[in-house]
Each structure stands twice: as C-alpha cells, then as structure tokens.
Design a protein around this motif. Structure first.
Motif, mmCIF file in Angstrom:
data_model
loop_
_atom_site.group_PDB
_atom_site.id
_atom_site.type_symbol
_atom_site.label_atom_id
_atom_site.label_comp_id
_atom_site.label_asym_id
_atom_site.label_seq_id
_atom_site.Cartn_x
_atom_site.Cartn_y
_atom_site.Cartn_z
ATOM 1 N N GLY B 62 -21.405 -43.455 17.660
ATOM 2 C CA GLY B 62 -20.821 -43.927 16.398
ATOM 3 C C GLY B 62 -21.806 -44.087 15.393
ATOM 4 N N PHE B 63 -23.062 -44.740 15.975
ATOM 5 C CA PHE B 63 -24.249 -45.121 15.085
ATOM 6 C C PHE B 63 -24.655 -43.619 14.376
ATOM 7 N N GLY B 64 -24.801 -42.569 15.191
ATOM 8 C CA GLY B 64 -25.162 -41.418 14.974
ATOM 9 C C GLY B 64 -24.326 -40.791 13.773
ATOM 10 N N LEU B 65 -23.023 -40.877 13.730
ATOM 11 C CA LEU B 65 -22.072 -40.527 12.902
ATOM 12 C C LEU B 65 -22.064 -41.354 11.700
ATOM 13 N N GLN B 66 -22.341 -42.501 12.006
ATOM 14 C CA GLN B 66 -22.346 -43.427 10.754
ATOM 15 C C GLN B 66 -23.537 -43.340 10.041
ATOM 16 N N ALA B 67 -24.421 -42.943 10.597
ATOM 17 C CA ALA B 67 -25.763 -42.646 9.688
ATOM 18 C C ALA B 67 -25.861 -41.374 8.858
ATOM 19 N N TYR B 68 -25.139 -40.399 9.473
ATOM 20 C CA TYR B 68 -24.702 -38.949 8.891
ATOM 21 C C TYR B 68 -23.815 -39.259 7.606
ATOM 22 N N ARG B 69 -22.857 -39.996 7.902
ATOM 23 C CA ARG B 69 -21.693 -40.255 6.928
ATOM 24 C C ARG B 69 -22.411 -41.099 5.522
ATOM 25 N N HIS B 70 -23.275 -42.130 6.062
ATOM 26 C CA HIS B 70 -24.014 -42.937 5.130
ATOM 27 C C HIS B 70 -24.792 -41.967 4.215
ATOM 28 N N ARG B 71 -25.698 -41.171 5.071
ATOM 29 C CA ARG B 71 -26.448 -40.255 4.072
ATOM 30 C C ARG B 71 -25.620 -39.475 3.046
ATOM 31 N N GLN B 72 -24.414 -38.905 3.401
ATOM 32 C CA GLN B 72 -23.770 -38.138 2.741
ATOM 33 C C GLN B 72 -23.284 -39.089 1.467
ATOM 34 N N TRP B 73 -22.568 -40.158 1.949
ATOM 35 C CA TRP B 73 -22.381 -41.143 0.788
ATOM 36 C C TRP B 73 -23.241 -41.443 -0.168
#
Lengths: 510, 176
Positions: B62-73
């Motif tokens: 979940g943290f990995g996914l969150q980091a990816y989505r944060h970078r996108q955002w």
C-alpha cells in the motif's frame, strides 16, 4: 425478601458499620487516585484487618474501598493521563485530551457521575439477577468464551479509526506480546529468551502506564507548559456540563453499564476487556466516531460507566457460585472465608441479608465518594494549570512506582519504558495504540479458549447455536461501520461548515 | 474550461515504512522461532505471525502504491501544493509537541528520564525521589531553592510514610 432487603440497609446504616465503611472509602479514594496501586492489591493488603469484624462490617470496609478505587481511578486518568487503575485506561483516551483543551471539569463531572450511574445500575442488577442468571452463566463454556474474546477483538476495526490495517498490525503485535511466557498447553516458554522474568508473561499494568502515561510525561518535559492551557479553560461551568452530558447521553451510560455487568459476570474476561468493548461500542454507535480519542464526551461516559458496573457484575458469580469474575472478586472471596461465609446457595437463603448489604454498600460508597470528589473537583482541576516542570517529578514517581508495584519486579520498569517508547513512536507516526492494548488483554484468553474448545468438542464447537449467534454478532459489528459509512455516502452531501475563526478553540470536540 | 485537479495524495512517511518493516521483521522472527516448539505450543503464535506477515506485506505494498500515486499527483499539481496537504496541527497536541520539539529539548528530556530511572535502580526510591525532584526543579524548572526543597521533602516524606510505613508497599530498593 423485600423485608430482608430493607433490613440489610439498616444494618449498613449502623454507626459502627458506617464508620468502618467511611474508613474503607477514604483508603479506596487515595488508592484509586494513585496509579499502579490497584484496588485488588489494596484489598489483599487490607484482608488481615477484617478478621475480627462481622460479615456486614467486613464487606462495608472491603467492598466500600474496592468500588471507590474504580471511581476515583478515573480522576488521574482524566487529569494527568495516568490511569489510576488498569481498568481506567480507556478513560485516558478521551478524558485527558479534554483536560488538555481546558475541559477537565466537564470530563471529571461526566466520568464521576457516569461511574456512579454505572455502579447504581450494577448494584440494581446484582439485587435482581442472581436467581435469573444462574442457568445462563452455567451454560457458557470455552467455545462461548472464545467467541466473546473474538467479539472483543472485533472492536479493533472501530478503535483503529482511519488506519484499519495499521490497527490490525498493532493488534497482531499485541497478541504476540500476550503470548510471551509459559505456554499453558505444553509448558514451553515462548519468546522468553532465557529470561525467568518473562516466563510469567508481561503484566498489563506497566504496559498501560508506559503506553499512555509515559508519552504524556515526555510531552510535559518537552513543552514545559501546564497540562491544560488556562486561556482555553471553561472554568467551573464545565462540571455542570459534564453532569448534564451524562443525562444527555443516557443511552451510552446504560449500554456501557450493561456491557460491564455482562462481561463482569463472565469469569475470566476481566475489567480490562470490558472497558475496551464498551468504548469500542460507544465509538461504533456514536454520531461522531471521529472525535473518539480526541476528547469525545461519549468516550469518557462509556469508560466511566463501564468501569463501575463491571465490579457489580463480577460479584454475581462470586456470591452465587463462588466463581470470582475478576481479580478483585477473587481477593474478596478470601473475605468470605475469613468471615465464615460460604459463597453459593447459602448467600441466597440464610445469608441473604449479607448479599443485599453488599448492594447497599456499593450504592452508598459510590454516592459518598462521588460527593467528596465533586466537592474537591475545583481544587483537582487547578492541578492541571500547574507548570509542567513542577508536575514532572511527581508523575515520574507515579510512573516508576506504578509499574514496579505490578509484580514488585524491577523488570516491570523496563517493560514500562519499552511501552513508553512504543507509545511515543505510535503517536508520532499515527499508529493506533488501543488495538495493541486490546490484543494484549485478549490474546492469551483467545488461545486458551481455542484449545479448550478443541479439546472438549474438536471442531464441532463451531456448530453450537450459541457460537453461531455470537459469530453473527461479530460479523455484524465488524461490517456495521462500513455499511453505515456507505449509507452516509449515499445521502445528499451536507454543505461544508462555515470556517471557524482561529481563536475559537473552545468549540473543538463539541 | 477549468482543468480538474486530482485529489491530493499525501507522501509516504519514512517512519511509517520503517515501523511496517520492523513489524514485518518481528512477525518473520516469531514465525521462524515458533518452528522450534511442539505443535500445540506453536499453533497459535504461528497463525498470528502468518497473519501479521500478511498484514505487513499488504501495508508495505500500500505504501508503494501510495508513493507512486503521490508522484503522479505531485507532477500534475506542482510541488508547491505538497506542503498544503499537511494537516494543521493543534499546537497543544502531543503530536505537535513531538513533531516540533528540537533536538536539544529531546536530548534533555531523555537525559532526565535516564537519570531518574537509573538512580531508581541504583539508589532506590527513597533516595532518588527527593534528590531528583530537587535537581529537576532547580535545573530544568529554574525554580527557587525554598519551593524546590519543600517539594522534594514533601514528596520524599509522603512516599516514605504512605507507601513505606502505612501501606508497606514494596518499593524499588536499589542495589546499595
């Protein structure tokens, strides 16, 4: 029966008995306020003093003292964030945040009055219940106890707030901590690392003290300010508001008391379990679950009411069957022996007056203790405005002694310090502490009842109707928050609230 | 036409990842350690450790996914909005105090705690309490001599009388 009921009141009101009860109440008041020195420990210390007393006098002294510790234990929980008793831990969650925003009077008013109401409901139930509940309690076996334990664990979902997965992780960690010590099945030491101290397992008291109070003391040391900010204080009006809150949220008080009574009746479940279940239930059914842990008055009421009601509940199996429902009740059982009483049918027939006198003692002791506490509230609240540096030595002493008295072992202090580190880390990184504590309380019980259920019924225990009913209840409680939140999303969006001015801090948590 | 701004995704905090990794290590250790025990002893801890490992792995994913989505955002919304995502903290809250206290304040607080508990273990409660109280009030609290001495004497005296004499509660006695 009614005649005996009122005759027993006259026995309690005898001047000598009243004086003895007042002495017990005074000791209970002080012991409840001092963290770590629990009611059960003090009961054990006071047992030798009742050798020459009549049964009613002995119970006036011991029971008067015991029930008062539960009430006054909430005072230190609310004012300093240090639970006076392990069973007052849940009061810290919301009572202390309220104190920090200057609402100590309101929190204390609510905690004390809900405690009394819980005690009165418990005493009322005690008077009515013994003949009715006997078949129910005897019908409960390990499978039902296991399901009750799992029911308690279900509240991890509610107690984790937005961080459900973090809550599960903390709960799993807590359950591992609960397994430290000698395995009850094979006698093998688990996670003891060749340390004799760990063979007995990790005591709950140093964990509670470290996890909650340790972090708060460190905060005082860092900020050097008082616990509450005087500029945010609502002064004395808070007490009346706290009292009104108990009537406004009467259903929380009644439901939490009922949970306390029922869990108190079940031997082995313990007061530490019931407070979390009551707290979790209150959060789950609240219209403002997001305020729990941040200073919700409903959280204070749930913990306060439950705390006292469970004592009355635990007396029921003690009196009726000689099966203590809690540690305190087990010590109290010793008083039965000392005064020549036999728990069981005799207590409902030839010694019915003693049973009813216990009901009156619980009622009177709580009323006296709460009246005294209300008289002292203004002075008690002022303690929270004392500069932090003046409180730190006092609180460190309480931390050290509170942890040490758990088992009179210096290692308990290390456990407390370890728990304090965990508490600080959990607060700083927003990992919920309550699921950890709940799992520590329930972990060992869950394993024991699982093995007992399997030994007695193999896997057929899963098909018992009572187990299926409890399983349905567990599923309902686990799923309900999601259903409610989904229904909430389906409703028309509510307009965003108008932004409050920055200085309107008094409205936080209203 | 106004461009739609994506919902803010907070950055993953290093501390969260470290805690999740620590718990994963604890559960893996518990699982492996349990293998040495008989079946009935290890059944429950093994079950629990396996569940803990699963939760930790899901959390880390979940943290990995969150980091990816944060970078996108962040790429979409611009770096300046990153700080706006932080919640406003109440300056009296424990979270705020822990987050903003300087290194020197932390060091001083931890040093006092260490001194208190080391002294408790070495000299016992009846020596530690008055001495520590006096030292803490004078040095950390900058209190006057009179107040500090009275506080220290009352704390030590009350402790000795109530816990030591009246209730005879066992207290940390120290090693001397």
């Amino acid at each position: 029966m009614f005649q005996t009921f009122f005759q027993s009141l006259l026995e309690v009101l005898q001047p000598e008995t009243m004086l003895i009860m007042l002495a017990g109440i005074a000791i209970g008041f002080v012991v409840g306020v001092l963290p770590g020195l629990g009611g059960s420990v003090t009961l054990a210390l006071m047992l030798p003093f009742v050798f020459d007393m009549e049964p009613v006098q002995a119970f006036a002294f011991l029971l008067g003292m015991w029930v008062v510790t539960a009430t006054t234990g909430d005072i230190t929980s609310v004012l300093f964030g240090v639970p006076g008793e392990a069973t007052s831990a849940a009061t810290v969650f919301d009572g202390y945040p309220m104190t920090k925003r200057g609402e100590a009077g309101r929190a204390l008013g609510a905690a004390l009055l809900s405690s009394t109401q819980g005690a009165l409901l418990g005493a009322f139930f005690l008077a009515l219940s013994v003949p009715i509940l006997r078949p129910m309690v005897l019908a409960f076996g390990p499978p039902e106890f296991l399901m009750m334990t799992l029911l308690g664990l279900t509240f991890v979902v509610a107690l984790s707030g937005r961080n459900v997965l973090k809550g599960f992780l903390m709960a799993a960690f807590g359950m591992l901590v609960a397994l430290v010590g000698i395995d009850p099945q094979e006698g093998v030491p688990r996670f003891a690392f060749d340390q004799l101290y760990l063979w007995d397992g990790i005591d709950l008291v140093p964990l509670v003290i470290g996890l909650f109070a340790g972090a708060e003391v460190l905060q005082l040391m860092l900020s050097k300010t008082s616990i509450a900010d005087k500029t945010m204080a609502k002064e004395i009006s808070g007490i009346g508001q706290g009292v009104r809150d108990t009537f406004r949220h009467w259903s929380v008080v009644v439901r939490s008391s009922a949970i306390g009574i029922v869990i108190g009746i079940i031997p082995g479940m313990g007061g530490s379990v019931s407070q979390f279940i009551a707290y979790g239930h209150a959060q789950q059914t609240s219209k403002h679950p997001e305020q729990f842990g941040k200073g919700s008055i409903e959280g204070v009421l749930a913990a306060g009411a439950n705390n006292n009601a469970k004592d009355a509940g635990s007396l029921i199996p003690t009196i009726a069957f000689g099966i203590p429902g809690s540690v305190g009740a087990a010590v109290l059982l010793g008083a039965f022996m000392i005064t020549g009483l036999n728990p069981g049918p005799e207590m409902l027939t030839t010694n019915l007056n003693v049973t009813f006198s216990m009901v009156w003692i619980m009622v009177l002791a709580n009323i006296v203790a709460v009246a005294v506490a209300f008289l002292l509230i203004r002075q008690l609240v002022k303690l929270t405005y004392i500069p932090g540096t003046w409180l730190v030595p006092f609180l460190l002493i309480l931390l050290g002694i509170g942890a040490f008295t758990a088992s009179n072992n210096i290692n308990d202090i290390f456990v407390m310090l370890g728990a304090a580190v965990l508490g600080v880390v959990a607060i700083h990184w927003d990992w919920p502490r309550v699921p950890f504590l709940l799992a520590v309380v329930l972990g060992g019980l869950a394993e024991r009842y699982l093995f007992l259920s399997y030994s007695l019924h193999e896997w057929f225990w899963l098909t018992k109707p009572s187990v299926l009913v409890l399983a349905a209840l567990i599923i309902f409680i686990a799923v309900w928050p999601y259903v409610r939140s989904a229904r909430g999303r389906g409703k028309k969006p509510v307009p965003a609230p108008v932004e409050q001015p920055d200085d309107d801090l008094t409205k936080v948590g209203k | 036409m106004v461009a739609r701004t994506a919902r803010p995704v907070p950055a993953v905090r290093a501390g969260d990842v470290v805690i999740a990794l620590f718990l994963l290590a604890v559960f893996v250790f518990a699982y492996l350690h349990a293998q040495e025990w008989p079946f009935r002893t290890r059944f429950f801890p093994e079950l629990l450790a396996a569940a803990g490992i699963a939760f930790a792995v899901i959390k880390l994913a979940g943290f990995g996914l969150q980091a990816y989505r944060h970078r996108q955002w962040a790429r979409q919304a611009g770096d300046e909005t990153d700080e706006q995502a932080d919640e406003q903290a109440d300056e009296h809250s424990i979270e705020y105090v822990f987050g903003t206290a300087g290194g020197r304040a932390w060091l001083a607080a931890l040093a006092w705690v260490t001194v208190f508990f080391t002294s408790l273990l070495v000299f016992g409660v009846f020596i530690t309490v008055p001495l520590f109280t006096l030292a803490y009030l004078k040095i950390a609290g900058s209190a006057g001599w009179l107040g500090s001495v009275i506080y220290a004497a009352v704390a030590g005296g009350l402790l000795w009388f109530v816990c030591g004499e009246l209730l005879a509660v066992p207290m940390p006695a120290g090693i001397f």
